[in-house]
Design an enzyme around this catalytic site. Sequence first.
Site, PDB file in Angstrom:
ATOM      1  N   ASP A  45      39.687  99.757  -1.041  1.00 41.13           N
ATOM      2  CA  ASP A  45      38.313  99.424  -1.387  1.00 41.13           C
ATOM      3  C   ASP A  45      38.201  98.306  -2.387  1.00 41.13           C
ATOM      4  O   ASP A  45      39.127  98.009  -3.110  1.00 41.13           O
ATOM      5  CB  ASP A  45      37.697 100.643  -2.096  1.00 41.13           C
ATOM      6  CG  ASP A  45      37.009 101.544  -1.126  1.00 41.13           C
ATOM      7  OD1 ASP A  45      37.023 101.241   0.062  1.00 41.13           O
ATOM      8  OD2 ASP A  45      36.455 102.550  -1.586  1.00 41.13           O
ATOM      9  N   LYS A  67      33.334  97.340   1.086  1.00 37.42           N
ATOM     10  CA  LYS A  67      32.002  97.227   1.654  1.00 37.42           C
ATOM     11  C   LYS A  67      31.153  96.311   0.797  1.00 37.42           C
ATOM     12  O   LYS A  67      29.982  96.143   0.977  1.00 37.42           O
ATOM     13  CB  LYS A  67      31.361  98.615   1.750  1.00 37.42           C
ATOM     14  CG  LYS A  67      31.891  99.400   2.936  1.00 37.42           C
ATOM     15  CD  LYS A  67      31.396 100.826   2.947  1.00 37.42           C
ATOM     16  CE  LYS A  67      32.255 101.694   2.070  1.00 37.42           C
ATOM     17  NZ  LYS A  67      31.784 103.066   1.989  1.00 37.42           N
ATOM     18  N   MET A 183      26.038 103.906  -9.766  1.00 36.81           N
ATOM     19  CA  MET A 183      25.274 103.014  -8.881  1.00 36.81           C
ATOM     20  C   MET A 183      23.805 102.911  -9.297  1.00 36.81           C
ATOM     21  O   MET A 183      22.918 102.862  -8.453  1.00 36.81           O
ATOM     22  CB  MET A 183      25.341 103.526  -7.423  1.00 36.81           C
ATOM     23  CG  MET A 183      26.737 103.532  -6.851  1.00 36.81           C
ATOM     24  SD  MET A 183      26.840 104.338  -5.236  1.00 36.81           S
ATOM     25  CE  MET A 183      26.964 106.061  -5.705  1.00 36.81           C
TER      26      MET A 183
HETATM   27  N1  SAH Z   1      34.417 107.354  -6.232  1.00 38.17           N
HETATM   28  C1  SAH Z   1      34.069 106.512  -7.339  1.00 38.17           C
HETATM   29  C2  SAH Z   1      32.608 106.147  -7.350  1.00 38.17           C
HETATM   30  C3  SAH Z   1      32.197 105.260  -6.221  1.00 38.17           C
HETATM   31  S1  SAH Z   1      30.495 104.872  -6.265  1.00 38.17           S
HETATM   32  C4  SAH Z   1      34.465 107.205  -8.639  1.00 38.17           C
HETATM   33  O1  SAH Z   1      34.879 108.355  -8.627  1.00 38.17           O
HETATM   34  O2  SAH Z   1      34.385 106.571  -9.680  1.00 38.17           O
HETATM   35  C5  SAH Z   1      30.521 103.261  -6.964  1.00 38.17           C
HETATM   36  C6  SAH Z   1      29.973 103.297  -8.371  1.00 38.17           C
HETATM   37  O3  SAH Z   1      30.943 103.828  -9.259  1.00 38.17           O
HETATM   38  C7  SAH Z   1      29.663 101.937  -8.960  1.00 38.17           C
HETATM   39  O4  SAH Z   1      28.397 101.471  -8.531  1.00 38.17           O
HETATM   40  C8  SAH Z   1      29.656 102.247 -10.439  1.00 38.17           C
HETATM   41  O5  SAH Z   1      28.481 102.890 -10.829  1.00 38.17           O
HETATM   42  C9  SAH Z   1      30.778 103.248 -10.520  1.00 38.17           C
HETATM   43  N2  SAH Z   1      32.044 102.640 -10.917  1.00 38.17           N
HETATM   44  C10 SAH Z   1      33.193 102.644 -10.230  1.00 38.17           C
HETATM   45  N3  SAH Z   1      34.180 102.038 -10.920  1.00 38.17           N
HETATM   46  C11 SAH Z   1      33.624 101.651 -12.084  1.00 38.17           C
HETATM   47  C12 SAH Z   1      34.113 100.984 -13.240  1.00 38.17           C
HETATM   48  N4  SAH Z   1      35.379 100.586 -13.344  1.00 38.17           N
HETATM   49  N5  SAH Z   1      33.260 100.763 -14.263  1.00 38.17           N
HETATM   50  C13 SAH Z   1      31.989 101.160 -14.195  1.00 38.17           C
HETATM   51  N6  SAH Z   1      31.473 101.776 -13.135  1.00 38.17           N
HETATM   52  C14 SAH Z   1      32.268 102.031 -12.090  1.00 38.17           C
END
Ligand code: SAH
Length: 525
Positions: A45, A67, A183
């Site tokens: 991803d 995506k 998000m």
């Molecule tokens: N499965 C992932 C979440 C995916 S949804 C998890 O467990 O973290 C995608 C959202 O995750 C992004 O829009 C943001 O809000 C958050 N996100 C993922 N990585 C991030 C990071 N390094 N810093 C801040 N927000 C993050």
Amino acid sequence: MTTNTSSPQTATGKVYLVGAGPGDPGLITLRGKYLLEHAEVVVYDYLANPKLLGYVPKNAQLIYAGKKGGGLHAFTQEGINRLLVDHAKQGRMVVRLKGGDPFIFGRGAEEIEELVAEGIDFEVVPGVTSATAAATYAGIPITHRGYTASVAFVTGHEDPTKKFSNISWEKLATGAGTIVIYMGIKTLPGITRKLIDHGRSPDTPVAVVRWASTPQQRSVVGTLATICDVVQQADIKPPALIIVGEVVKLRSTIDWFEKRPLFGRRIVVTRTREQASDLVAQLEEQGAEVLEYSTIHIEPVDDYRIVDAAIAEIGSYQWLLFTSINAVTHFFRRLFALGHDSRLLAGISIAVVGRATAEELRKYGIKPDLLPEKFTGEGLAEALLRTEVQGNRILLPRALRANEILPEMLADAGAQVTIAPVYRNVPPPGPKEELRDQLLEGSIDVLTFTSSSTVTNFLTLIDAANEEELHRLLDRVTIAAIGPITAETIREYGLSVDIQPERYTISDMVQAIVAHYRTAARQAG
Ligand code: SAH
């Protein structure tokens, strides 16, 4: 007669959904790393750190399924599901690498449902989700006995102002002590509105953390009433997390990640491809973002006649000198290729420049007779001149092109020096444009140089047409040199050296960079 129980052959592979963690590649689980090391196909991803792909075997297939960002392969969710199924059906070991945790807003379950429907074996490996990472790396404990006993993870993906929401904002607003929203940057105005409307105090502290746990992390703090303006002014874009609750107050005490001495500094390390870099690790340890450029490629020479002749009459030499790790490695490679071993050097005195070179020599069972205090070729020449070198034969295996000070000083003192090339430095084709752009926009803070050839090759890499352009590219950047010879080379190009440690070691150079910024910060008040 043979028994054939399964016909036709239907060996299917297996799909592993692996949480990549939030960004810092060090935060993947051991299990996740093990699976990457054994993968045949990796579907990864946008949010999974590409550095993790370094664990994947060279012959494995890497598929970017991001995506986000509209890359070449922007798959739909259905497309990704199909991809996993197809590869597994071909009997492959597939790792589906997902940012954070696969089961937290990761659509992991949807992928699995498809696998189940197709009868494909799977496994799930959890990851550090970005909510806990963002909180931790912003210095915010998401729970705290004094402040809150509950935390809710919420998606901000759907517009909270739309008529029918899947989220009960009215319950959430006061029902959970800490609320972490994924998000939610685009919908932040609606989210704060809902929370305030449903009874959460407008003064409730809020933090927004972007690219948590990476060197690009940025965080801002406000309240439910002010955070939208703060985010807009700071121009915070996704991916970011929103943390709402009294615990955000603790950041002023606990913040640690962004307080590391080199946090927010972008530093270029110019190194040889073959030498593992302590420098990178040590700079990252201090919080820097390190851009590595392999400026030198070490290759064997085409012609070994000089060194071969010297080895054939090694007994006639009094001294053997090594001025670099590469010289040691390539000299012994040749010595062994000729069918000898270290005992051939029993009668000859050996001198080296630098502790790292001495360490390398020890790997061959040899302790140097002379290791001068001053870690330069000049230092070695001075030390040798204190012994009687006149009339001595001195063998100097080294790079095809190198600094001539050492052999010249020895020759001037009446020694017979044999310069024997055993390797050469070749600058590889580099990412010239990217580097030049970053230099021009001033987004690189420091260039580090650990030898004269890194300087020369770095300058070859950026390929300035003339001196004027060279200055335009490098005038804003801070230049660090490990020692006087490297510094001299930098000055020869008309550039100035801003940082140079007293002792010529990697850790002293890192400390000097830290000290440089500490002083700068103090002067800025
Ligand atoms: N499965 C992932 C979440 C995916 S949804 C998890 O467990 O973290 C995608 C959202 O995750 C992004 O829009 C943001 O809000 C958050 N996100 C993922 N990585 C991030 C990071 N390094 N810093 C801040 N927000 C993050």
